[in-house]
Motif scaffolding. Structure first.
Motif, mmCIF file in Angstrom:
data_model
loop_
_atom_site.group_PDB
_atom_site.id
_atom_site.type_symbol
_atom_site.label_atom_id
_atom_site.label_comp_id
_atom_site.label_asym_id
_atom_site.label_seq_id
_atom_site.Cartn_x
_atom_site.Cartn_y
_atom_site.Cartn_z
ATOM 1 N N ARG A 116 50.045 30.741 44.981
ATOM 2 C CA ARG A 116 49.719 29.670 45.926
ATOM 3 C C ARG A 116 50.081 28.307 45.348
ATOM 4 N NH1 ARG A 116 46.308 25.857 46.668
ATOM 5 N NH2 ARG A 116 45.133 26.335 44.768
ATOM 6 N N ARG A 117 49.722 28.064 44.095
ATOM 7 C CA ARG A 117 49.991 26.764 43.491
ATOM 8 C C ARG A 117 51.489 26.489 43.393
ATOM 9 N NH1 ARG A 117 45.881 25.570 38.415
ATOM 10 N NH2 ARG A 117 43.902 25.991 39.505
ATOM 11 N N ASP A 119 53.698 27.704 45.430
ATOM 12 C CA ASP A 119 54.282 27.743 46.772
ATOM 13 C C ASP A 119 55.377 28.809 46.871
ATOM 14 O OD1 ASP A 119 54.578 26.995 49.415
ATOM 15 O OD2 ASP A 119 55.978 25.374 48.980
ATOM 16 N N ARG A 138 60.856 26.970 41.773
ATOM 17 C CA ARG A 138 59.447 27.205 42.074
ATOM 18 C C ARG A 138 58.906 28.413 41.315
ATOM 19 N NH1 ARG A 138 60.714 27.175 48.200
ATOM 20 N NH2 ARG A 138 58.827 28.445 48.406
ATOM 21 N N ARG A 168 57.279 18.800 49.000
ATOM 22 C CA ARG A 168 56.185 19.773 48.883
ATOM 23 C C ARG A 168 55.837 20.021 47.424
ATOM 24 N NH1 ARG A 168 57.457 24.935 52.576
ATOM 25 N NH2 ARG A 168 55.494 25.603 51.603
ATOM 26 N N ASN A 172 52.162 19.354 45.711
ATOM 27 C CA ASN A 172 51.406 20.348 44.934
ATOM 28 C C ASN A 172 51.090 19.824 43.534
ATOM 29 O OD1 ASN A 172 51.505 22.144 47.062
ATOM 30 N ND2 ASN A 172 53.280 23.269 46.284
#
Length: 308
Positions: A116-117, A119, A138, A168, A172
């Protein structure tokens, strides 16, 4: 009571043969700061990051993370890094790769929290060799935060990302820095340094050229930018105006002029009968300030070579 620095370089030097890659580097990063490391190719940034992460040993001086050696801090899970070098395991799915790193970590976050962190939930089943450049970045970030480190070191973290993905990513990152994480990131995107960093460190030819805030760096450049439209602009005439240090003509009529005395330059424009239209005078952005500072540092060296 003074808190131990998250990062401390003390008069660090590193050479490769006759090339001095890092020459007397001396700075601290305090816990909770977000710091951008800037500099042209060959400035010594990669060598500095390698010493910071214990991948290289300095020839002289000392590097400390939270008062410990880099290797000790990394073994304890206090620092994580996202580097440009090194590939990911081909054919392995994204979630499987995260799970593998999770198994060998001492104090990992839950796999779902890491996904989740970073993405990367939407690409969890995709093989890593089928990812775009931005998606690979990512995944690298996910591997850097496996143990929820206090210090996160990022080398060109948004390379290959489109504008939306970059936005994004930094959104984050702000969530992590708001929790008190320390971040050091190297980037060529000046807008990222301007928007995300508390401080900027500028390296040039192995030395620390500037250690300041983004606003302080803009002020230090000591120049302002004049933008206007002009019919048939002559760069030689514009370059001779008082205070002018740089002239760029775009699309045949849009002039971007950098001046150390914007009032004198603007006055000379009108008194000279040049009739500029839509004149705007602004402070330099971080990119222009960076170029100004590094160009000033390069000029004496170029002059010395010219007289050899």
């Amino acid at each position: 009571m003074t808190r131990t620095a998250a990062i401390a370089f003390r008069r660090v030097r590193k050479s490769y043969g006759d090339v001095r890659a890092v020459n007397g580097l001396d700075f601290e990063v305090r816990p909770g700061e977000t710091v951008a490391l800037l500099g042209p190719n060959g400035a010594g940034k990669s060598t500095a990051l390698d010493m910071l992460l214990g991948l290289l040993r300095p020839d002289d001086g000392d590097v400390r993370l939270f008062g410990e050696s880099p290797s000790a801090a990394i073994r304890a899970g206090r620092a994580g890094a996202m580097l440009q070098r090194g590939g990911l395991m081909p054919g392995v799915g994204v979630r499987d790769l995260v799970r593998l790193a999770h198994r060998v970590a001492r104090h990992p976050l839950p796999v779902d929290e890491i996904m989740r962190r970073a993405d990367i939930e939407e690409i969890a089943a995709r093989p890593v060799d089928k990812l775009s450049g931005g998606q690979v970045q990512r995944v690298r970030f996910a591997l850097a935060i496996i143990e929820d480190p206090e210090l996160i070191v990022l080398d060109e973290p948004t390379a290959g990302m489109d504008v939306k993905a970059r936005a994004r990513f930094w959104e984050n990152m702000r969530g992590l820095t708001d929790q008190g994480r320390t971040v050091l990131f190297a980037t060529h995107y000046m807008e990222e340094a301007d928007g995300a960093a508390d401080r900027v460190l500028v390296m040039h030819q192995g030395r620390l050229l500037a250690d300041t805030t983004p606003e302080g760096m803009k002020s230090r450049a000591g120049s302002r930018q004049l933008v206007f439209e002009l019919d048939d602009p002559d760069p030689r005439v514009l370059g001779a105006l008082p205070g002018t240090v740089d002239v760029v003509v775009e699309r045949g009529r849009v002039v971007r002029l950098r001046s150390t005395d914007s009032d004198a330059t603007a006055e000379a424009l009108f008194l000279g009968g040049l009739r500029p239209r839509h004149l705007e005078i602004t402070g330099l952005g971080l990119e222009q300030a960076y170029l100004s500072i590094t160009e000033e540092a390069t000029a004496p060296l170029a002059a010395a070579h010219a007289h050899e």
